[in-house]
Scaffold this motif. Sequence first.
Motif, PDB file in Angstrom:
ATOM      1  N   ILE A 138      33.164  44.231  45.861  1.00 52.84           N
ATOM      2  CA  ILE A 138      33.549  42.953  45.247  1.00 52.84           C
ATOM      3  C   ILE A 138      33.048  42.864  43.808  1.00 52.84           C
ATOM      4  CG2 ILE A 138      33.193  40.463  45.340  1.00 52.84           C
ATOM      5  CD1 ILE A 138      33.156  40.677  48.389  1.00 52.84           C
ATOM      6  N   LEU A 139      31.752  43.169  43.601  1.00 49.90           N
ATOM      7  CA  LEU A 139      31.202  43.089  42.256  1.00 49.90           C
ATOM      8  C   LEU A 139      31.858  44.103  41.331  1.00 49.90           C
ATOM      9  CD1 LEU A 139      29.149  41.856  40.328  1.00 49.90           C
ATOM     10  CD2 LEU A 139      27.491  43.549  41.109  1.00 49.90           C
ATOM     11  N   GLY A 140      32.069  45.315  41.834  1.00 53.97           N
ATOM     12  CA  GLY A 140      32.695  46.338  41.006  1.00 53.97           C
ATOM     13  C   GLY A 140      34.096  45.949  40.560  1.00 53.97           C
ATOM     14  N   ASN A 141      34.878  45.366  41.464  1.00 57.10           N
ATOM     15  CA  ASN A 141      36.239  44.978  41.107  1.00 57.10           C
ATOM     16  C   ASN A 141      36.267  43.753  40.214  1.00 57.10           C
ATOM     17  OD1 ASN A 141      38.160  46.849  42.446  1.00 57.10           O
ATOM     18  ND2 ASN A 141      37.084  46.212  44.293  1.00 57.10           N
ATOM     19  N   LEU A 142      35.305  42.845  40.365  1.00 56.30           N
ATOM     20  CA  LEU A 142      35.220  41.705  39.451  1.00 56.30           C
ATOM     21  C   LEU A 142      34.935  42.174  38.024  1.00 56.30           C
ATOM     22  CD1 LEU A 142      33.275  38.994  41.505  1.00 56.30           C
ATOM     23  CD2 LEU A 142      35.684  38.970  40.836  1.00 56.30           C
ATOM     24  N   ILE A 143      34.016  43.127  37.897  1.00 57.26           N
ATOM     25  CA  ILE A 143      33.708  43.677  36.576  1.00 57.26           C
ATOM     26  C   ILE A 143      34.904  44.458  36.037  1.00 57.26           C
ATOM     27  CG2 ILE A 143      32.242  45.335  35.361  1.00 57.26           C
ATOM     28  CD1 ILE A 143      29.956  44.481  37.144  1.00 57.26           C
ATOM     29  N   PHE A 144      35.607  45.184  36.920  1.00 57.51           N
ATOM     30  CA  PHE A 144      36.780  45.947  36.497  1.00 57.51           C
ATOM     31  C   PHE A 144      37.865  45.029  35.945  1.00 57.51           C
ATOM     32  CE2 PHE A 144      41.018  47.490  37.752  1.00 57.51           C
ATOM     33  CZ  PHE A 144      41.095  48.624  36.964  1.00 57.51           C
ATOM     34  N   MET A 145      38.188  43.968  36.681  1.00 59.69           N
ATOM     35  CA  MET A 145      39.234  43.055  36.243  1.00 59.69           C
ATOM     36  C   MET A 145      38.818  42.298  34.985  1.00 59.69           C
ATOM     37  SD  MET A 145      41.831  43.505  38.032  1.00 59.69           S
ATOM     38  CE  MET A 145      42.289  44.324  39.571  1.00 59.69           C
ATOM     39  N   SER A 146      37.544  41.921  34.892  1.00 61.18           N
ATOM     40  CA  SER A 146      37.074  41.218  33.690  1.00 61.18           C
ATOM     41  C   SER A 146      37.192  42.112  32.461  1.00 61.18           C
ATOM     42  CB  SER A 146      35.622  40.767  33.883  1.00 61.18           C
ATOM     43  OG  SER A 146      35.501  39.887  34.985  1.00 61.18           O
TER      44      SER A 146
END
Length: 247
Positions: A138-146
């Motif tokens: 979840i955190l990795g994908n949030l950072i990816f999308m941001s």
Amino acid sequence: MSAVRDKSSDVSEHRRLLRCVNCAREMPSLYVQYSPGNIRLMKCEYCRAVADPYIECEFMIILIDLILHKRKAYRHLLFNMLNLGGDDKEVVWKSSLLYFILDVCRYYLLKSSEACFDSSTHIMMSILTCGKVLLNVILGNLIFMSALFLGTRFLLKLSFNTVSYSQILLAVLISTYFRLYLIAMLVWEFPSSVLYIIDLLVLSSNALALGVVTESQTAGCLIVCLGAHVAKFFSNHWLLHLLSGPS
């Protein structure tokens, strides 16, 4: 009267017209149907070519052209098949769920190849391990999308008045289809290097899809996608080091 006009303009702006796969110009329609099974493909009035010849192609031909990273195939998939920019909330949610599941599979395969799980964990993950995996993904994908949205806004200098967040999000989610090969890796044994090959294919596919949606050069989109993937990579390793603790 002005309120009705503003509302109708918002609806028409939200609805994206179909596209010519050759020049990316908007098309009111792609074919004319005279009877069931009897259609005539429309020609683009700008490039004078058939707007979307993929309409008469089998899905395997479209899939092959997608794997070969043909820009026309991506325009057909994103605009003419999925009608990107229309009422695509259901497609976004389904694509996000599949993307999330495949990312969990990738994490599991990567850690399994590094022998991070013991034999009991290979059979059934503990609740703590599942929590770490979910938090990491979840955190990795949030950072990816941001990082992806920020790169699109500032590096590509694109205003989100013309291209919405949902269009970019859906394009990136759909173009991550190479991770479907991870399902085969759960059944058969593959070397861990295959994971990184899939990551490279996903990176190039994301860059091409972003270029199709934003109508930007592929080189700039590649830099944006590479930065987003690198940010996700370092965030995952930082979180893994933080959560590993004394173990």
